[in-house]
Write a protein that holds these residues in place. Structure first.
Motif, mmCIF file in Angstrom:
data_model
loop_
_atom_site.group_PDB
_atom_site.id
_atom_site.type_symbol
_atom_site.label_atom_id
_atom_site.label_comp_id
_atom_site.label_asym_id
_atom_site.label_seq_id
_atom_site.Cartn_x
_atom_site.Cartn_y
_atom_site.Cartn_z
ATOM 1 N N ARG B 109 0.838 -1.193 0.000
ATOM 2 C CA ARG B 109 0.000 0.000 0.000
ATOM 3 C C ARG B 109 0.885 1.259 0.000
ATOM 4 N NH1 ARG B 109 -5.444 -0.022 0.659
ATOM 5 N NH2 ARG B 109 -5.463 -2.194 1.307
ATOM 6 N N THR B 112 2.411 1.712 -3.383
ATOM 7 C CA THR B 112 1.410 2.161 -4.355
ATOM 8 C C THR B 112 1.162 3.654 -4.199
ATOM 9 O OG1 THR B 112 0.392 -0.024 -4.285
ATOM 10 C CG2 THR B 112 -0.927 1.757 -5.230
ATOM 11 N N ILE B 113 1.040 4.112 -2.956
ATOM 12 C CA ILE B 113 0.830 5.540 -2.694
ATOM 13 C C ILE B 113 1.994 6.349 -3.269
ATOM 14 C CG2 ILE B 113 0.768 7.305 -0.879
ATOM 15 C CD1 ILE B 113 -0.671 5.143 0.876
ATOM 16 N N LEU B 116 2.058 6.409 -7.121
ATOM 17 C CA LEU B 116 1.031 7.234 -7.755
ATOM 18 C C LEU B 116 1.446 8.708 -7.740
ATOM 19 C CD1 LEU B 116 -2.190 5.522 -6.361
ATOM 20 C CD2 LEU B 116 -1.739 5.896 -8.771
ATOM 21 N N GLN B 117 2.303 9.062 -6.779
ATOM 22 C CA GLN B 117 2.727 10.470 -6.657
ATOM 23 C C GLN B 117 4.045 10.745 -7.356
ATOM 24 O OE1 GLN B 117 1.641 12.049 -2.409
ATOM 25 N NE2 GLN B 117 2.149 9.906 -2.187
ATOM 26 N N ARG B 122 7.378 5.091 -10.344
ATOM 27 C CA ARG B 122 6.508 4.262 -11.198
ATOM 28 C C ARG B 122 7.364 3.604 -12.283
ATOM 29 N NH1 ARG B 122 2.456 8.003 -11.116
ATOM 30 N NH2 ARG B 122 2.383 8.570 -13.301
ATOM 31 N N LEU B 130 7.280 -4.973 -12.437
ATOM 32 C CA LEU B 130 6.165 -5.319 -13.315
ATOM 33 C C LEU B 130 6.645 -5.816 -14.665
ATOM 34 C CD1 LEU B 130 3.715 -2.379 -12.479
ATOM 35 C CD2 LEU B 130 3.968 -4.594 -11.371
ATOM 36 N N LEU B 168 -6.008 -7.690 -7.857
ATOM 37 C CA LEU B 168 -5.462 -6.398 -7.431
ATOM 38 C C LEU B 168 -6.584 -5.410 -7.126
ATOM 39 C CD1 LEU B 168 -2.529 -6.309 -9.972
ATOM 40 C CD2 LEU B 168 -2.370 -6.656 -7.499
ATOM 41 N N HIS B 169 -7.639 -5.463 -7.913
ATOM 42 C CA HIS B 169 -8.791 -4.586 -7.697
ATOM 43 C C HIS B 169 -9.430 -4.888 -6.346
ATOM 44 C CE1 HIS B 169 -13.104 -3.432 -8.319
ATOM 45 N NE2 HIS B 169 -12.514 -2.342 -8.742
ATOM 46 N N ARG B 170 -9.583 -6.179 -6.051
ATOM 47 C CA ARG B 170 -10.193 -6.604 -4.796
ATOM 48 C C ARG B 170 -9.328 -6.167 -3.619
ATOM 49 N NH1 ARG B 170 -13.887 -11.600 -3.378
ATOM 50 N NH2 ARG B 170 -14.910 -10.761 -5.223
ATOM 51 N N TRP B 171 -8.020 -6.320 -3.765
ATOM 52 C CA TRP B 171 -7.116 -5.880 -2.699
ATOM 53 C C TRP B 171 -7.262 -4.372 -2.475
ATOM 54 C CZ3 TRP B 171 -2.802 -2.541 -3.447
ATOM 55 C CH2 TRP B 171 -2.116 -2.254 -2.273
ATOM 56 N N GLN B 172 -7.270 -3.618 -3.563
ATOM 57 C CA GLN B 172 -7.234 -2.177 -3.427
ATOM 58 C C GLN B 172 -8.525 -1.601 -2.847
ATOM 59 O OE1 GLN B 172 -4.989 -0.308 -6.465
ATOM 60 N NE2 GLN B 172 -6.068 1.618 -6.255
ATOM 61 N N ALA B 175 -13.310 -4.218 -0.566
ATOM 62 C CA ALA B 175 -14.753 -4.388 -0.363
ATOM 63 C C ALA B 175 -15.167 -5.859 -0.258
ATOM 64 C CB ALA B 175 -15.520 -3.705 -1.496
#
Lengths: 198, 198
Positions: B109, B112-113, B116-117, B122, B130, B168-172, B175
């Protein structure tokens, strides 16, 4: 004593102030990059005091999410032409187009950063955006199941991911191009995975 | 004048210092939450000067990514038992398990933060993690196509997304729960979407 603060103890004035805050925020989102939007700026534009904003929203991110969520209630209905593939392809194309705009990209990136750092904002995004979006998708999935176009043995959360996650992953990594061709490819593959056995 | 700085102008010493920095970083990752890891702390543990680190890496995030990428070269080979579904399900199960650990979750996490900045970070994540991961996946996909288990008309980037993006979507979003059941469901659906027509 004269005051520029709205008296928000009165319910009608309260609703008026809240709506002014959301309108001001939407205007500012269109005019400024996210880091330059401030609670002070929103309050000044809306003609309310900063405290009025903090009474209803815990952070700038929360106001922005609310302003985006209230923007267009139609965003929260999935089209239903009777053809699940066509409807999901339309949603994917529209979303890829939105993500391809530099303004939307910057705003969504900023909100993602804040939400990864702020569990309270994550909860608000879930409650105001993702939750209602998922609820709208479920309505469309139910109708597709009734029309025999969607398997009944896959959970809605997984159906949603099969359609939407590839797009969000591609946006976030930035390694491969977004666009209509990608939207159509994902719609085809997800439908193939999720159609009932022939 | 006495100095604790490693003389990294000499190639052999340079390699030794770089390897000490990566080992120290791996130790610190296991001991401390990401925000408490600092370039100073890494330098002290590795017995090199801060400047030595900044000569090779632009930021703390870059050192951490390099330390993680160099950790286990086996992470960069996809299993190939001859059964694409089984191999991808194994990778998905292992990845869901990794994401379910609070330490890994916090570290990923934080990265990732930052990424993104920070476009430079990246780029480094893409180059060191990746990119090599995707290259390894492509080797596995090529072998699956030769075995007639994977469509030849879907781009590798899309094949990769169909398997990995839902996780990855589920992790992020957080929900819905991660776990082996989700990994198996995604493997089944992706294989159904991506198998050649019978």
């Amino acid at each position: 004593m004269a005051s520029t603060r709205t008296d928000d103890s009165h319910p009608r004035r309260s609703a008026r102030a809240s709506s002014a805050v959301l309108s001001a925020t939407r205007e500012l989102i269109a005019e400024l990059p996210y880091p330059r939007i401030t609670v002070e700026g929103i309050a000044a534009r809306a003609g309310v005091g900063k405290q009025t904003i903090y009474r209803w929203w815990p952070s700038k991110g929360a106001v922005v999410v609310d302003a985006l969520a209230a923007r267009n209630p139609d965003d929260l209905t999935f089209p239903d032409t009777g053809d699940l593939r066509a409807d999901m392809a339309a949603i994917l194309r529209a979303t890829e187009e939105e993500f391809a705009s530099p303004e939307f990209d910057a705003l969504y990136r900023a909100l993602t950063i804040e939400s990864l750092q702020d569990p309270e904002l994550r909860r608000i995004i879930d409650e105001r955006m993702l939750g209602p979006q998922f609820a709208a998708a479920r309505v469309r999935f139910r109708s597709a199941r009734e029309a025999g176009q969607l398997r009944t043995d896959v959970e809605d959360s997984v159906v949603f991911e099969m359609f939407m996650a590839p797009l969000l992953h591609r946006w976030q990594t930035g390694a491969h191009p977004l666009g209509a061709a990608h939207a159509e490819a994902i719609a085809d593959l997800a439908i193939r995975a999720l159609s009932p056995e022939q």
